[in-house]
Every structure is written in C-alpha cells, then in structure tokens.
Design a protein around this motif. Structure first.
Motif, PDB file in Angstrom:
ATOM      1  N   ALA A  48      -2.867  14.375   2.768  1.00 49.69           N
ATOM      2  CA  ALA A  48      -3.785  13.388   3.342  1.00 49.69           C
ATOM      3  C   ALA A  48      -4.409  13.884   4.643  1.00 49.69           C
ATOM      4  O   ALA A  48      -5.478  13.410   5.041  1.00 49.69           O
ATOM      5  N   LEU A  79       2.845   8.755   2.958  1.00 47.33           N
ATOM      6  CA  LEU A  79       1.699   9.531   2.500  1.00 47.33           C
ATOM      7  C   LEU A  79       2.088  10.985   2.280  1.00 47.33           C
ATOM      8  O   LEU A  79       3.015  11.494   2.903  1.00 47.33           O
ATOM      9  N   MET A 106      -2.776   4.983   9.164  1.00 40.46           N
ATOM     10  CA  MET A 106      -1.377   5.371   9.220  1.00 40.46           C
ATOM     11  C   MET A 106      -1.192   6.812   9.673  1.00 40.46           C
ATOM     12  O   MET A 106      -0.386   7.110  10.572  1.00 40.46           O
ATOM     13  N   ALA A 107      -1.930   7.737   9.065  1.00 41.89           N
ATOM     14  CA  ALA A 107      -1.785   9.146   9.421  1.00 41.89           C
ATOM     15  C   ALA A 107      -2.158   9.378  10.883  1.00 41.89           C
ATOM     16  O   ALA A 107      -1.472  10.106  11.606  1.00 41.89           O
ATOM     17  N   THR A 151       5.348   7.700   6.901  1.00 41.78           N
ATOM     18  CA  THR A 151       4.046   7.115   6.553  1.00 41.78           C
ATOM     19  C   THR A 151       3.913   6.745   5.082  1.00 41.78           C
ATOM     20  O   THR A 151       3.021   5.966   4.726  1.00 41.78           O
ATOM     21  N   HIS A 195       6.998  -1.199   1.398  1.00 40.10           N
ATOM     22  CA  HIS A 195       5.632  -0.977   0.941  1.00 40.10           C
ATOM     23  C   HIS A 195       4.567  -1.272   1.991  1.00 40.10           C
ATOM     24  O   HIS A 195       3.380  -1.354   1.665  1.00 40.10           O
ATOM     25  N   ARG A 196       4.968  -1.420   3.241  1.00 35.97           N
ATOM     26  CA  ARG A 196       3.988  -1.694   4.296  1.00 35.97           C
ATOM     27  C   ARG A 196       4.627  -1.451   5.664  1.00 35.97           C
ATOM     28  O   ARG A 196       5.849  -1.442   5.795  1.00 35.97           O
ATOM     29  N   GLY A 210      -3.186   0.042   7.935  1.00 37.31           N
ATOM     30  CA  GLY A 210      -3.790   0.482   6.686  1.00 37.31           C
ATOM     31  C   GLY A 210      -3.626   1.974   6.458  1.00 37.31           C
ATOM     32  O   GLY A 210      -3.274   2.735   7.363  1.00 37.31           O
ATOM     33  N   LYS A 211      -3.906   2.407   5.241  1.00 34.94           N
ATOM     34  CA  LYS A 211      -3.771   3.827   4.889  1.00 34.94           C
ATOM     35  C   LYS A 211      -4.651   4.710   5.761  1.00 34.94           C
ATOM     36  O   LYS A 211      -4.267   5.809   6.148  1.00 34.94           O
ATOM     37  N   ASP A 212      -5.847   4.226   6.074  1.00 36.44           N
ATOM     38  CA  ASP A 212      -6.776   5.034   6.866  1.00 36.44           C
ATOM     39  C   ASP A 212      -6.283   5.231   8.294  1.00 36.44           C
ATOM     40  O   ASP A 212      -6.690   6.184   8.967  1.00 36.44           O
ATOM     41  N   SER A 251       0.793  -1.226   0.000  1.00 37.50           N
ATOM     42  CA  SER A 251       0.000   0.000   0.000  1.00 37.50           C
ATOM     43  C   SER A 251       0.825   1.276   0.000  1.00 37.50           C
ATOM     44  O   SER A 251       0.310   2.343  -0.340  1.00 37.50           O
ATOM     45  N   PHE A 252       2.086   1.198   0.418  1.00 35.78           N
ATOM     46  CA  PHE A 252       2.874   2.404   0.622  1.00 35.78           C
ATOM     47  C   PHE A 252       4.162   2.364  -0.181  1.00 35.78           C
ATOM     48  O   PHE A 252       4.548   1.333  -0.738  1.00 35.78           O
TER      49      PHE A 252
END
Length: 420
Positions: A379, A375, A349-350, A373, A314-315, A345-347, A38-39
């Motif tokens: 975000a 990101l 991470m921040a 992150t 990537h994670r 998850g992306k939701d 995801s990253f």
C-alpha cells in the motif's frame, strides 16, 4: 491533522426517545465496533491508559495544552469521581485487554493531594488488569514539589516522574511564566531522586533572549542531575497562546540551529541516544508510554479533553472527551463524555502509522506495518521507493527507518505518505 468525522450509528444526545442505560449504551457502541469493517487486524496492539488532570497554578504564555488555572482550588473529589465513571463506561471497548503503561498528564497532576492520587490509582487497579511491570508516569512541576507528598505518590504506585524543568535559569523561567525558579528546579530533582530511580526532565531551548552558552549550561546541568531521560523541545509560538499574540524576542534560525547542534553533541557525548525527535535516553531507559504512541499502539484517554486510539478486529477508532473540565464532568454525569468519535479510513491509516513511526530513529520492523494497520506493505510501496531514492529512508527485509537526512527533513519524509 486528519479531520475527525463522526461514526455513523452512534447514539445522539438529542434523541427524544427513552434513553437506554449507560451500560447498555456503551455495550451497544462496543458491539458496533466489533462488526465487520474495513480492516482485518491480526492482533490487538499494546494498550496504554492516559489520564488528564486539566488544572495548573498558572497558565504559561507558551502553553497550548488543555490546561486551566486553579484560581481558587479545583474540585478534586468530583473530578476523581468523574474519572472513575468515565473509565467504567469505557470498559466494554477494551474488555479483557491488559494495560502496559499509564501516563497521568496535565495541566499539573502534582496538584493532586496524596489521598487523591491514591484514590485514582486504586480505582484504576480495581477496574483494569495491569501488566506486572506496568510503567506509571506522572507529570510534575517544580513549583508543586513537597517531599512527603511525593513519597506518598511513590507508595501509591507511581514509578516514573516527568518533571517540567524547562530551564535552570531563573530569568528564562520568569520569561516563560513559570512559577518556579532555578533553585526550586534543582530542589525538585533532589526530591525526585530520593523516591524515584526513573524520571524524565523536560527542557526547552531557543528561549526569549537565550544565548548559546546559556542553552549549553541548561543541558549540562540536566545531564549532571543523573536523569536517565531528557525531553528537549524547541520553543515554538503556538496559535491561541499569549506568546502568539505578543511574540517575545526569540533567537533567529541560525542561533537555534547552533543550539540544536550543541545539544546533539552534548547528549551523544553523555551516552544518551536521540531515539525519538525530542527524546533522549540512556540505554534501556526509553519512555515506554511514549514509545507505544510512536509505534502506533492503542491508548485509552480519560479526563477532560483526553484523546483515545482504540483498535478492533476490523476498524481503528479515535475519540475525544469534552475539553472544558466543567463541561466534561457534566457530560460524564449525563453519559455522553465522548464529544467526537471517528474511524480511521484506509486512505489515512498508512499515513498515520508512518507519521508516528518515522519519528523513531530506529524506525519499525517491516511486519509491524501490517500488524498495526491491517494493510499490506504494498500500500505504501511507491512512497517507500520514492523516499529511498531521495536518500530519506533506509529499508531492508527486517526494518524500515529514516536516514540521518530523513530525520533532518522529517516533515518532508512524512508528507510523502500522505494521500492527495
């Protein structure tokens, strides 16, 4: 707390197929973590090592840590062997990365024999590349201080102590269920000063029946001790503790707030900076290990109940070992020491980044968000603007940090970055 979800594809301990070797199993897991995800993290964060020693002499009624009474001693040799095997199995996930800080926590790690601690750190040095200036902190309780043993700890490589004083008042210590009294607390500091020039004192305030004058005297005594770092915690009644079941009479909110204001004034007047919510340090004496947590760095945790946060290109993965010491040692022997594992998850991470970094008075450099992150700062742009408008956050092109109002209402500030 963000729920832990299993990572798809992890091997199951209930499979009826022939078991691969432990080395192959862990190499396969590490390889899975290196697959596209995801990253896209530009660099790996600094890496710390946490080692959990779960035994203590007596379980304190306020303690919700993973600690267990050593009523008839504890299996030091077997546990140290399990720690080494646990660390060996974790190597594929951190291969080639240097360790910058080590924290030996508990429980009461100072229950370890001098030979046991030396064996532990020898195993760590054998298996891991350590930074030349590595900070090695060990938690210690005053009731376990022996001058000769702590001299040996220092010779083995421990270069920082974190001493669980909690109070210098013997009556308050008794109410907290501690095994030491005020005189033993002072004696522990004397022994620490003989062998260590870098140490922290843990103290608590808003204790059962504590007055403002008594809280003030505790802080003044700690400052006078010469400790370069103090961790000061408000006593809270945590679930699943004896105090939660049988609550003691605690100072009310107004009295607690008065104590907090007094502590802030005393510490500032003595030249300490409140660089993190509960941490005060003299210039350049911050706890590097804890700073790595708050700056969303990586950490490998070994031992019963230890947690890890590990980044891959990537994670980002979180892990937890089995909590019960006996279950942990059995799981290590069977090659399944990791009880829970999940990807952030992306939701989330921040939020996790902001949850940690906003605890710091100085906040974080703007570019650190993307670095840790994967990101873009966009975000969280909407939440940043809302926090600024409420006066909870300050930012410029270099730095993002909580304002004094934001530190005062930190929970509200942090929640603004939580995705609904």
């Amino acid at each position: 707390m963000i729920p832990i979800k299993p990572i798809s594809g992890l091997p199951s301990s209930t499979s009826s197929s022939p078991k691969p070797t432990t080395a192959a199993l862990n190499a396969n897991v590490a390889q899975q973590f290196l697959q596209p995800g995801s990253f896209n993290l530009p660099v790996m964060p600094p890496l710390s090592l946490y080692i959990h020693i779960p035994w203590c002499v007596k379980k304190c009624p306020y303690c919700d840590f993973n600690s267990h009474e050593a009523k008839n001693g504890f299996p030091e040799e077997d546990y140290l062997a399990a720690l080494r095997l646990d660390l060996e199995r974790a190597l594929p996930a951190i291969w080639g990365r240097k360790i910058y800080t080590i924290f030996i926590g508990g429980g009461t790690p100072s229950l370890l024999s001098a030979a046991g601690l030396d064996r532990l750190l020898s195993d760590v040095r054998t298996l891991l590349p350590l930074d030349g200036g590595v900070e090695i902190t060990m938690e210690a309780n005053p009731g376990t201080f022996e001058a000769e043993k702590f001299r040996s700890y220092r010779a083995s490589g421990v270069n920082r102590l974190s001493i669980g004083i909690q109070s210098f008042n013997s009556q308050h210590l008794q109410a907290l269920g501690r095994i030491h009294d005020g005189d033993e607390a002072r004696r522990a500091i004397e022994i620490a000063q003989t062998h260590f020039d870098n140490f922290n004192l843990d103290l608590m305030y808003a204790l059962p029946s504590q007055t403002l004058d008594e809280a003030r005297l505790d802080i003044q005594t700690a400052i006078a001790s010469g400790a370069p770092h103090l961790s000061l915690y408000h006593l809270t009644l945590e679930p699943n503790t004896l105090f939660a079941k049988y609550p003691p009479a605690l100072p009310d909110d107004d009295a607690s707030a008065e104590m907090q204001d007094e502590i802030t004034a005393l510490m500032s007047g003595a030249g300490f900076q409140n660089y993190e919510v509960s941490a005060y340090a003299q210039p350049k004496r911050q706890a590097r290990h804890n700073l790595n947590y708050w700056q969303f760095g990586d950490y490998l945790g070994i031992g019963a109940g230890a947690h890890s946060k590990l980044s891959f290109p990537h994670r980002v993965v979180r892990e937890m070992r089995y909590k019960n010491p006996k279950a942990y040692m059995q799981a290590v022997a069977e090659g399944r020491e990791i009880q829970e594992s999940s990807e952030i998850g992306k939701d989330d991470m921040a939020f996790e980044f902001m949850l940690n970094s906003l605890r710091l008075r100085d906040g974080f450099p703007v570019n650190l968000f993307a670095e840790r992150t994967g990101l873009s700062l966009s975000a969280i742009e909407q939440s940043l603007q809302a926090a600024e408008q409420k006066g909870l956050l300050y930012r410029d092109h270099l730095n993002i940090r909580p304002t004094d109002l934001g530190r005062r209402f930190l929970n509200d500030l942090q929640e603004m970055f939580l995705k609904s």
